[in-house]
Design an enzyme around this catalytic site. Structure first.
Site, mmCIF file in Angstrom:
data_model
loop_
_atom_site.group_PDB
_atom_site.id
_atom_site.type_symbol
_atom_site.label_atom_id
_atom_site.label_comp_id
_atom_site.label_asym_id
_atom_site.label_seq_id
_atom_site.Cartn_x
_atom_site.Cartn_y
_atom_site.Cartn_z
ATOM 1 N N ALA A 199 0.939 -1.211 -0.219
ATOM 2 C CA ALA A 199 -0.189 -0.110 0.177
ATOM 3 C C ALA A 199 0.787 1.182 0.018
ATOM 4 O O ALA A 199 1.569 1.549 0.926
ATOM 5 C CB ALA A 199 -0.914 0.035 1.094
ATOM 6 N N MET A 200 0.607 2.023 -1.087
ATOM 7 C CA MET A 200 1.646 3.257 -1.131
ATOM 8 C C MET A 200 0.931 4.638 -1.385
ATOM 9 O O MET A 200 0.170 4.679 -2.127
ATOM 10 C CB MET A 200 2.622 2.961 -2.340
ATOM 11 N N SER A 201 1.204 5.218 -0.118
ATOM 12 C CA SER A 201 0.324 6.388 0.045
ATOM 13 C C SER A 201 0.659 7.625 -0.621
ATOM 14 O O SER A 201 0.004 8.601 -0.990
ATOM 15 C CB SER A 201 0.289 6.801 1.594
ATOM 16 N N GLY A 202 1.906 7.705 -1.053
ATOM 17 C CA GLY A 202 2.518 8.579 -1.548
ATOM 18 C C GLY A 202 3.720 9.346 -0.900
ATOM 19 O O GLY A 202 4.157 10.311 -1.061
ATOM 20 N N GLY A 203 3.833 8.668 0.213
ATOM 21 C CA GLY A 203 4.585 9.262 1.206
ATOM 22 C C GLY A 203 6.026 8.462 1.309
ATOM 23 O O GLY A 203 6.005 7.601 0.586
ATOM 24 N N VAL A 204 7.006 9.084 2.073
ATOM 25 C CA VAL A 204 8.308 8.394 2.188
ATOM 26 C C VAL A 204 8.296 6.934 2.928
ATOM 27 O O VAL A 204 8.962 6.068 2.300
ATOM 28 C CB VAL A 204 9.311 9.225 2.853
ATOM 29 N N LEU A 211 -4.529 3.756 -2.719
ATOM 30 C CA LEU A 211 -5.722 3.471 -2.439
ATOM 31 C C LEU A 211 -6.535 5.043 -2.803
ATOM 32 O O LEU A 211 -6.195 6.055 -2.313
ATOM 33 C CB LEU A 211 -5.919 3.245 -1.086
ATOM 34 N N CYS A 229 -9.277 3.455 9.881
ATOM 35 C CA CYS A 229 -9.262 3.094 8.549
ATOM 36 C C CYS A 229 -8.381 1.807 8.288
ATOM 37 O O CYS A 229 -8.237 1.051 7.589
ATOM 38 C CB CYS A 229 -8.246 4.349 7.898
ATOM 39 N N GLY A 275 3.784 1.290 5.298
ATOM 40 C CA GLY A 275 4.842 1.893 5.868
ATOM 41 C C GLY A 275 4.743 2.059 7.427
ATOM 42 O O GLY A 275 5.303 3.056 8.039
ATOM 43 N N CYS A 307 -7.036 13.260 7.084
ATOM 44 C CA CYS A 307 -6.997 13.395 5.623
ATOM 45 C C CYS A 307 -8.185 13.857 4.695
ATOM 46 O O CYS A 307 -7.948 14.539 3.733
ATOM 47 C CB CYS A 307 -6.470 12.263 4.829
#
Length: 374
Positions: A14-19, A40, A109, A133, A208
């Site tokens: 799952a890749m949120s777009g954060g580091v 997601l 969540c 992460g 969010c």
């Protein structure tokens, strides 16, 4: 308790777009797992979520996640879970505040989206595990069972918001950042070495799905303004409010009470009653809690039997406090060794045995040290 090497797995990252999620995916791939990245989409209108680098659900975040997957060299997809997110997280958040409780949407969540909807879909597609992460540590015991533990870097530990995961979900979860003593600065340096553009991207904060961070305004827009009374412990009216949902237990600021307390000390929110739309305020000492009752327990393994002594965490960034707890007819009864302050119904209590997460439950009611509301 031992660390047992894992066979190569089919992993959905799952890749949120954060580091953090980018480095977690990279570590999973480097460990030899067959990794696929997924972002997601949690809003039908991503512009309504946070913009810029502070969010985790924006169009920009989706693009950042895709670029990270390209650098890592893994397939990447965007999955639309907006309907589930709205129903299980956003609507639950609104309903909890309307009922006078204080929910934690990140915890919900994790329970309902990342380790229920997402994991169920991943397993149906033949994946073995979901990788995130989060900073937490899964220990696999010799009998094959899993335990959830605090992260090695306590400053970044996120086990509190994962305390809702059950044994089955833990068996298919992977947290590559939690089992090494790695600070956030080192994670950013690692991301930079790996050529990930999100290395310097700021962490996300707040909720969010509330674009401007104005929780009270968000709730007012969905629940409407409902004027009610602000009273003291005797029931004397001190002022009015525009919606009891805009307050939380222990709140000090924003009460807008013109009349000072007789002793000149600050007042705090002691109770929120949605039935008569009343907010009760009083001195800080009236917030001291000696025990609580919690419902809907979820155990990270086998449910404990009989009374036990644990440490408990009551909020995501809070400290630990010693408690005794016992499961009685499906309800968790908790007593504190020392009084704690500002415990709100709707919050989660997470129990620990050392660094091991025992489980969590939702606070339903509290026992105060002074006579009054509870």
């Amino acid at each position: 308790m031992t660390h047992i090497p894992q066979r190569p797995l089919r992993v959905l990252a799952a890749m949120s777009g954060g580091v953090d999620s980018a480095v977690a995916a990279a570590r999973a791939a480097e460990a030899g797992h067959d990794v696929t990245g997924v972002h997601l989409a949690l809003s039908a209108n991503p512009q309504s979520f946070r913009t810029g680098a502070r969010g985790c659900c924006t169009i920009e975040d989706s693009r950042d996640a895709r670029r990270a997957a390209d650098v890592i060299g893994i397939p990447f997809y965007v999955w639309d879970l907006a309907d589930r997110f709205r129903e299980d997280v956003v609507e639950d958040f609104i309903a909890e505040y309307e009922a006078g409780r204080t929910p934690n949407p990140c915890l919900r969540c994790n329970e309902k989206i990342k380790f229920a909807a997402l994991l169920d879909k991943a397993l149906a597609l033949g994946f073995d595990a979901v990788c995130t992460g989060h900073y937490a540590h899964i220990v696999r015991r010799e009998d094959g069972s899993r335990e959830l533990h605090r992260a090695s870097d306590m400053a970044k530990d996120q086990s509190y918001v994962l305390g809702v995961l059950d044994e089955k979900q833990l068996a298919h979860a992977m947290f590559p950042l939690g089992d090494t003593l790695t600070t956030k600065d080192e994670i950013r340096a690692e991301a930079e070495r790996r050529g990930l553009a999100v290395a310097k991207k700021p962490d996300s904060h707040d909720i969010c799905f509330i674009a401007d961070g104005d929780t009270q305004g968000f709730l007012a827009g969905r629940l409407g303004k409902a004027e009610g009374d602000i009273v003291d412990e005797t029931g004397a009216k001190l002022g009015t409010h525009e919606g009891a949902y805009g307050f939380t237990i222990g709140q000090r600021k924003g009460l807008r009470i013109g009349t000072p307390a007789p002793d000149g000390k600050p007042r705090y929110v002691l109770d929120i009653s949605p039935v008569n739309n009343t907010v009760t305020v009083g001195p800080a000492t009236a917030l001291d809690v000696t025990g609580l009752t919690a419902v809907k327990p979820r155990w990270c393994g086998t449910a404990p039997t009989g009374p036990g002594t644990y440490t408990a965490q009551l909020r995501a960034h809070g400290g630990e406090t010693e408690v005794t707890a016992e499961l009685v007819d499906g309800t968790l009864e908790v007593s504190f060794t020392e009084p704690v302050r500002g415990v709100a119904p709707g919050q989660a209590i997470v129990l620990y045995d050392g660094t091991r997460v025992v489980g969590s439950a939702t606070i339903a009611s509290t026992v105060r040290t002074t006579v009054g509301v509870a």
